[in-house]
Design a protein around this motif. Structure first.
Motif, PDB file in Angstrom:
ATOM      1  N   ALA A   1       0.833  -1.210   0.000  1.00 55.58           N
ATOM      2  CA  ALA A   1       0.000   0.000   0.000  1.00 55.58           C
ATOM      3  C   ALA A   1       0.867   1.259   0.000  1.00 55.58           C
ATOM      4  O   ALA A   1       0.589   2.217  -0.736  1.00 55.58           O
ATOM      5  N   ARG A   2       1.920   1.260   0.803  1.00 53.97           N
ATOM      6  CA  ARG A   2       2.802   2.432   0.852  1.00 53.97           C
ATOM      7  C   ARG A   2       3.530   2.640  -0.476  1.00 53.97           C
ATOM      8  O   ARG A   2       3.677   3.761  -0.946  1.00 53.97           O
ATOM      9  N   LEU A   3       3.975   1.547  -1.086  1.00 54.53           N
ATOM     10  CA  LEU A   3       4.638   1.667  -2.389  1.00 54.53           C
ATOM     11  C   LEU A   3       3.659   2.141  -3.455  1.00 54.53           C
ATOM     12  O   LEU A   3       4.002   2.973  -4.295  1.00 54.53           O
ATOM     13  N   HIS A   4       2.448   1.629  -3.408  1.00 54.79           N
ATOM     14  CA  HIS A   4       1.415   2.064  -4.352  1.00 54.79           C
ATOM     15  C   HIS A   4       1.144   3.565  -4.208  1.00 54.79           C
ATOM     16  O   HIS A   4       1.047   4.287  -5.202  1.00 54.79           O
ATOM     17  N   ASP A   5       1.058   4.025  -2.961  1.00 53.24           N
ATOM     18  CA  ASP A   5       0.821   5.450  -2.702  1.00 53.24           C
ATOM     19  C   ASP A   5       1.952   6.328  -3.226  1.00 53.24           C
ATOM     20  O   ASP A   5       1.739   7.501  -3.518  1.00 53.24           O
ATOM     21  N   LEU A   6       3.152   5.758  -3.340  1.00 54.41           N
ATOM     22  CA  LEU A   6       4.296   6.500  -3.869  1.00 54.41           C
ATOM     23  C   LEU A   6       4.385   6.414  -5.397  1.00 54.41           C
ATOM     24  O   LEU A   6       5.319   6.931  -6.001  1.00 54.41           O
ATOM     25  N   GLY A   7       3.406   5.728  -6.003  1.00 57.14           N
ATOM     26  CA  GLY A   7       3.349   5.658  -7.460  1.00 57.14           C
ATOM     27  C   GLY A   7       4.028   4.451  -8.077  1.00 57.14           C
ATOM     28  O   GLY A   7       4.139   4.362  -9.306  1.00 57.14           O
ATOM     29  N   TRP A   8       4.488   3.507  -7.266  1.00 57.68           N
ATOM     30  CA  TRP A   8       5.134   2.319  -7.806  1.00 57.68           C
ATOM     31  C   TRP A   8       4.086   1.362  -8.338  1.00 57.68           C
ATOM     32  O   TRP A   8       2.978   1.301  -7.819  1.00 57.68           O
ATOM     33  N   PRO A   9       4.458   0.571  -9.363  1.00 56.69           N
ATOM     34  CA  PRO A   9       3.507  -0.421  -9.865  1.00 56.69           C
ATOM     35  C   PRO A   9       3.236  -1.475  -8.792  1.00 56.69           C
ATOM     36  O   PRO A   9       4.106  -1.763  -7.960  1.00 56.69           O
ATOM     37  N   ASP A  10       2.029  -1.994  -8.803  1.00 53.74           N
ATOM     38  CA  ASP A  10       1.688  -3.047  -7.849  1.00 53.74           C
ATOM     39  C   ASP A  10       2.523  -4.280  -8.148  1.00 53.74           C
ATOM     40  O   ASP A  10       2.713  -4.646  -9.310  1.00 53.74           O
ATOM     41  N   VAL A  11       3.043  -4.890  -7.106  1.00 50.14           N
ATOM     42  CA  VAL A  11       3.773  -6.139  -7.262  1.00 50.14           C
ATOM     43  C   VAL A  11       3.052  -7.208  -6.448  1.00 50.14           C
ATOM     44  O   VAL A  11       2.442  -6.916  -5.419  1.00 50.14           O
ATOM     45  N   SER A  12       3.140  -8.429  -6.924  1.00 51.97           N
ATOM     46  CA  SER A  12       2.498  -9.543  -6.231  1.00 51.97           C
ATOM     47  C   SER A  12       3.334  -9.950  -5.020  1.00 51.97           C
ATOM     48  O   SER A  12       4.496  -9.561  -4.884  1.00 51.97           O
ATOM     49  N   ARG A  13       2.745 -10.749  -4.163  1.00 50.53           N
ATOM     50  CA  ARG A  13       3.483 -11.232  -2.993  1.00 50.53           C
ATOM     51  C   ARG A  13       4.707 -12.048  -3.422  1.00 50.53           C
ATOM     52  O   ARG A  13       5.791 -11.849  -2.863  1.00 50.53           O
ATOM     53  N   PRO A  14       4.597 -12.931  -4.435  1.00 45.92           N
ATOM     54  CA  PRO A  14       5.815 -13.631  -4.868  1.00 45.92           C
ATOM     55  C   PRO A  14       6.894 -12.666  -5.379  1.00 45.92           C
ATOM     56  O   PRO A  14       8.077 -12.863  -5.110  1.00 45.92           O
ATOM     57  N   GLN A  15       6.495 -11.617  -6.087  1.00 43.41           N
ATOM     58  CA  GLN A  15       7.471 -10.635  -6.559  1.00 43.41           C
ATOM     59  C   GLN A  15       8.121  -9.925  -5.383  1.00 43.41           C
ATOM     60  O   GLN A  15       9.335  -9.689  -5.373  1.00 43.41           O
ATOM     61  N   SER A  16       7.335  -9.607  -4.395  1.00 44.81           N
ATOM     62  CA  SER A  16       7.862  -8.972  -3.189  1.00 44.81           C
ATOM     63  C   SER A  16       8.870  -9.884  -2.497  1.00 44.81           C
ATOM     64  O   SER A  16       9.937  -9.438  -2.052  1.00 44.81           O
ATOM     65  N   MET A  17       8.582 -11.180  -2.444  1.00 46.13           N
ATOM     66  CA  MET A  17       9.492 -12.123  -1.800  1.00 46.13           C
ATOM     67  C   MET A  17      10.775 -12.301  -2.615  1.00 46.13           C
ATOM     68  O   MET A  17      11.848 -12.468  -2.043  1.00 46.13           O
ATOM     69  N   VAL A  18      10.676 -12.239  -3.934  1.00 45.83           N
ATOM     70  CA  VAL A  18      11.884 -12.301  -4.763  1.00 45.83           C
ATOM     71  C   VAL A  18      12.759 -11.090  -4.466  1.00 45.83           C
ATOM     72  O   VAL A  18      13.968 -11.212  -4.278  1.00 45.83           O
TER      73      VAL A  18
ATOM     74  N   ARG B   1      13.409  -0.181  -4.015  1.00 49.02           N
ATOM     75  CA  ARG B   1      13.899  -0.811  -2.795  1.00 49.02           C
ATOM     76  C   ARG B   1      14.127   0.216  -1.689  1.00 49.02           C
ATOM     77  O   ARG B   1      13.818  -0.029  -0.531  1.00 49.02           O
ATOM     78  N   LYS B   2      14.656   1.391  -2.046  1.00 44.63           N
ATOM     79  CA  LYS B   2      14.859   2.438  -1.039  1.00 44.63           C
ATOM     80  C   LYS B   2      13.527   2.891  -0.454  1.00 44.63           C
ATOM     81  O   LYS B   2      13.401   3.065   0.760  1.00 44.63           O
ATOM     82  N   ASP B   3      12.533   3.064  -1.313  1.00 49.03           N
ATOM     83  CA  ASP B   3      11.203   3.433  -0.822  1.00 49.03           C
ATOM     84  C   ASP B   3      10.618   2.306   0.025  1.00 49.03           C
ATOM     85  O   ASP B   3       9.964   2.553   1.045  1.00 49.03           O
TER      86      ASP B   3
END
Length: 146
Positions: free
Chosen positions: A23-40, A102-104
């Motif tokens: 949610a925080r990354l989305h609010d900063l304008g980043w594309p939505d990533v899936s949970r598996p992408q987040s874990m990678v 990653r920094k965000d």
């Protein structure tokens, strides 16, 4: 002992944390990533860069990891290169865009961590981290052969 609740509670808190991060990354304008992408991404940042090692670490197939990584390549947040130490393998790394994301993400995790500590108390938060970081030993205990 509430053993049946352990796996549910751990998973629910993991989802809470990941959803807050997303949610925080989305609010900063980043594309939505899936949970598996987040874990990678978490594995890459932790220094695990071979797709086969990431798959093993997450307990999923290499095919599933390659599919996830390919999605991330299309998003422009990671790239795949030949491993310079062993040309038979590939390594995955963050692109410049991925490094900014990653920094965000790190700032978001710092915020979420502070939020958890404020809600449950610093002592309980420290105890939680101590318990999670403790050596739990081998995860498979074999029954003695009869």
């Amino acid at each position: 002992m509430r053993t049946n609740q352990l796996i549910i509670a751990l998973f629910q808190r993991f989802c809470w944390l990941d959803e807050g991060l997303q949610a925080r990354l989305h609010d900063l304008g980043w594309p939505d990533v899936s949970r598996p992408q987040s874990m990678v991404m978490t594995n890459i940042v932790s220094g695990i860069v071979r797709p086969s090692d990431i798959a093993r670490n997450l307990g999923v197939s290499r095919q599933a990891i390659h599919s996830t990584i390919n999605q991330m390549v299309k998003l422009g947040i990671v790239r795949l290169d030949v491993d310079p130490d062993d040309r038979r393998h590939m390594i995955v790394s963050l692109t410049e865009t991925g490094a900014r994301m990653r920094k965000d993400a790190q700032r978001a995790m710092d915020s979420l961590t502070a939020q958890i500590a404020a809600r449950i108390g610093q002592d309980r938060f420290a105890a939680l981290l101590d318990a999670l970081e403790a050596d739990w030993g081998d995860n498979i205990e074999r029954a003695a052969k009869r």
